[in-house]
Motif scaffolding. Sequence first.
Motif, PDB file in Angstrom:
ATOM      1  N   LEU A 183       0.818  -1.683   0.217  1.00 44.43           N
ATOM      2  CA  LEU A 183      -0.271  -0.060  -0.126  1.00 44.43           C
ATOM      3  C   LEU A 183       0.978   1.081   0.258  1.00 44.43           C
ATOM      4  O   LEU A 183       0.637   2.020  -0.764  1.00 44.43           O
ATOM      5  CB  LEU A 183      -0.933  -0.167   1.425  1.00 44.43           C
ATOM      6  N   ILE A 184       1.823   1.485   0.744  1.00 47.01           N
ATOM      7  CA  ILE A 184       2.479   2.331   1.318  1.00 47.01           C
ATOM      8  C   ILE A 184       3.020   2.605  -0.825  1.00 47.01           C
ATOM      9  O   ILE A 184       3.794   3.727  -0.796  1.00 47.01           O
ATOM     10  CB  ILE A 184       3.457   2.089   2.009  1.00 47.01           C
TER      11      ILE A 184
ATOM     12  N   TYR B  76      10.641  -9.692  -4.393  1.00 47.05           N
ATOM     13  CA  TYR B  76      10.221  -9.204  -3.397  1.00 47.05           C
ATOM     14  C   TYR B  76       8.694  -9.366  -3.327  1.00 47.05           C
ATOM     15  O   TYR B  76       8.018  -9.870  -1.757  1.00 47.05           O
ATOM     16  CB  TYR B  76      10.853  -7.760  -3.375  1.00 47.05           C
ATOM     17  N   LYS B  77       7.473  -9.626  -3.766  1.00 47.18           N
ATOM     18  CA  LYS B  77       6.932  -9.651  -4.106  1.00 47.18           C
ATOM     19  C   LYS B  77       6.885 -11.678  -3.356  1.00 47.18           C
ATOM     20  O   LYS B  77       5.678 -12.286  -3.025  1.00 47.18           O
ATOM     21  CB  LYS B  77       5.318  -9.654  -5.049  1.00 47.18           C
TER      22      LYS B  77
ATOM     23  N   PHE C  29      10.530  -3.792   0.152  1.00 41.01           N
ATOM     24  CA  PHE C  29      11.380  -3.374  -0.212  1.00 41.01           C
ATOM     25  C   PHE C  29      10.839  -2.552  -1.391  1.00 41.01           C
ATOM     26  O   PHE C  29      11.594  -1.120  -2.863  1.00 41.01           O
ATOM     27  CB  PHE C  29      11.874  -4.748  -1.482  1.00 41.01           C
ATOM     28  N   ALA C  30       9.323  -2.781  -1.627  1.00 40.46           N
ATOM     29  CA  ALA C  30       8.512  -1.480  -2.540  1.00 40.46           C
ATOM     30  C   ALA C  30       8.364  -0.683  -1.940  1.00 40.46           C
ATOM     31  O   ALA C  30       8.362   0.828  -3.442  1.00 40.46           O
ATOM     32  CB  ALA C  30       7.191  -2.594  -3.091  1.00 40.46           C
ATOM     33  N   VAL C  31       8.420   0.326  -1.033  1.00 36.87           N
ATOM     34  CA  VAL C  31       8.363   0.727  -0.275  1.00 36.87           C
ATOM     35  C   VAL C  31       9.699   2.131  -0.861  1.00 36.87           C
ATOM     36  O   VAL C  31       9.709   3.461  -1.044  1.00 36.87           O
ATOM     37  CB  VAL C  31       8.202   1.211   0.998  1.00 36.87           C
TER      38      VAL C  31
ATOM     39  N   ALA D  24      16.938   2.040 -11.421  1.00 34.12           N
ATOM     40  CA  ALA D  24      18.246   1.410 -11.063  1.00 34.12           C
ATOM     41  C   ALA D  24      18.506   1.248  -9.701  1.00 34.12           C
ATOM     42  O   ALA D  24      18.943   0.245  -8.800  1.00 34.12           O
ATOM     43  CB  ALA D  24      18.890   2.964 -10.290  1.00 34.12           C
ATOM     44  N   VAL D  25      17.139   1.551  -8.364  1.00 35.62           N
ATOM     45  CA  VAL D  25      17.138   0.760  -7.023  1.00 35.62           C
ATOM     46  C   VAL D  25      16.915  -0.551  -7.178  1.00 35.62           C
ATOM     47  O   VAL D  25      17.355  -1.671  -6.398  1.00 35.62           O
ATOM     48  CB  VAL D  25      16.532   2.054  -6.376  1.00 35.62           C
TER      49      VAL D  25
END
Length: 489
Positions: A230-231, A360-361, A368-370, A409-410
């Motif tokens: 969500l974030i 990562y999901k 890591f999505a954040v 890149a991240v």
Amino acid sequence: MLEKLAKQTAIYGISTIVVRFLSYLLTPYYTRIFGLEEYGVVTDIYALIPLALTLLTMGMESSYFRFSAKADEQGGDVKAAKRRLFATTWGITSLAAAIFFVVMAFFREEVAAVMGEAYVAHPEYVVCVALIILFDVWGCIPFSRLREQGRAMTFVGIKALNVVMNVALAFIFGAVGLYSSDFGVGWVFVANLIASVVTWLVILTTVDRTVPKINWGLLMAVFAYSMPLLIGGLTGTANEFIDRQMIKYLIPDGAMAQLGIYGAITKIAVVMMLFYQMYRLAAEPFFLSNFKKEDFVAMNAAALKYYVMASMVIFLGIALFRDFFALIVGGDFREGIFILPVILGANILAGVWLNLSFWYKREEKTFFAVVVTSAGLVAMLLFGLWLIPLLGYYGAAWTRLASESTMVAVSWWLNRRYFPTPYNWARMGEFVAVALAMFFVAEGFNTVVDCAVADYAFAVVVFGLYLVYLVRREKIDIVALCRSALRRR
């Protein structure tokens, strides 16, 4: 396994192209009946709606796919477990949407004042758009359930109904002169609202008599997975709309007109966005299924390579002939066509970091999505504050490209650090470099040779050479592919 992904992508792709093509008929229509500032309002609203949808769905779509796969893995009464999951995720998103609508309706005048001068005279726009969001959220999890069940044709069929109704009503409203009334562009939102209500009523027929009912224990487990999504989704969606908001607030004169031009030109990148969307619709449930790690890693690496190949073909196909694509929009909007290659590049990068997010999901490290989307948002803000006041909507295009580049890149660094995947970066970089080199050669030819026929002929040659390069570089057997396709028919 990749054949299954390709098949699902094709199903979503062909049907989505048809559906979205109908939807994008509204772009040439609206840009010919509305002025720059009026179309700026349409662009502004449809940039804000995805943010509300992301907030109210709370990452539950990805959670639904992941927990459905867990139910399959754990065994037992899988059907009951999935029904409970469906009822819970549908219940919490429906409740959130209802609360949102009540708040927006009650404070409509205050919200209109914050949104800008164009909305102050029509706070009813706020209520209408809030209703659209309400019904779209109410239908979100049932649509996710169709994807999880592999019912692609049902999914697309109902989506097509929504688009056909929206387009038909938009043209009907124009034919009877409603856009010339005091309510003006508000009728655009009324058409969308009617289509959303009908779509919701139809999607209810697919839920197998399940009703939204929250299992609070299950919800806590789902929230633990979905909260970082969500974030991350909010920051990611902010990346999708904040460039438009910065145009509105950072440009002192003619902001809504520039916003209208920017919105119209981004619509021309429809083919690239269609490819990204159809890939996402097929790939997300596919890669979040219960694969062994070695299978997941190999398929993910191969999928990204083929995504980049296809994306660069689409890039050249649009960028080389952008003057032709400019005819899609009204004459007043075509001055911004020069930003199209930059927008296309940003759209390609969105698909790259989407692919880099699957690991990562799958591993339930959704924090890591954040990290990824926050980095993109920071880049968006920094470059936007610098470039948009200087360059207007051209600066907004480069800002979007900078944001997507940062997220790639991240994502690349995180993947390399925590979940090494054998992506063939050298080969993908070669695909991109050759495509860009050919694009700039064609641009140079256009500068030297002032003849439209010669320019288009040269562009056709360049595009054909790139296709030949890809076929030879990847040793693609065109004859075998054609025979395979004919056999399946």
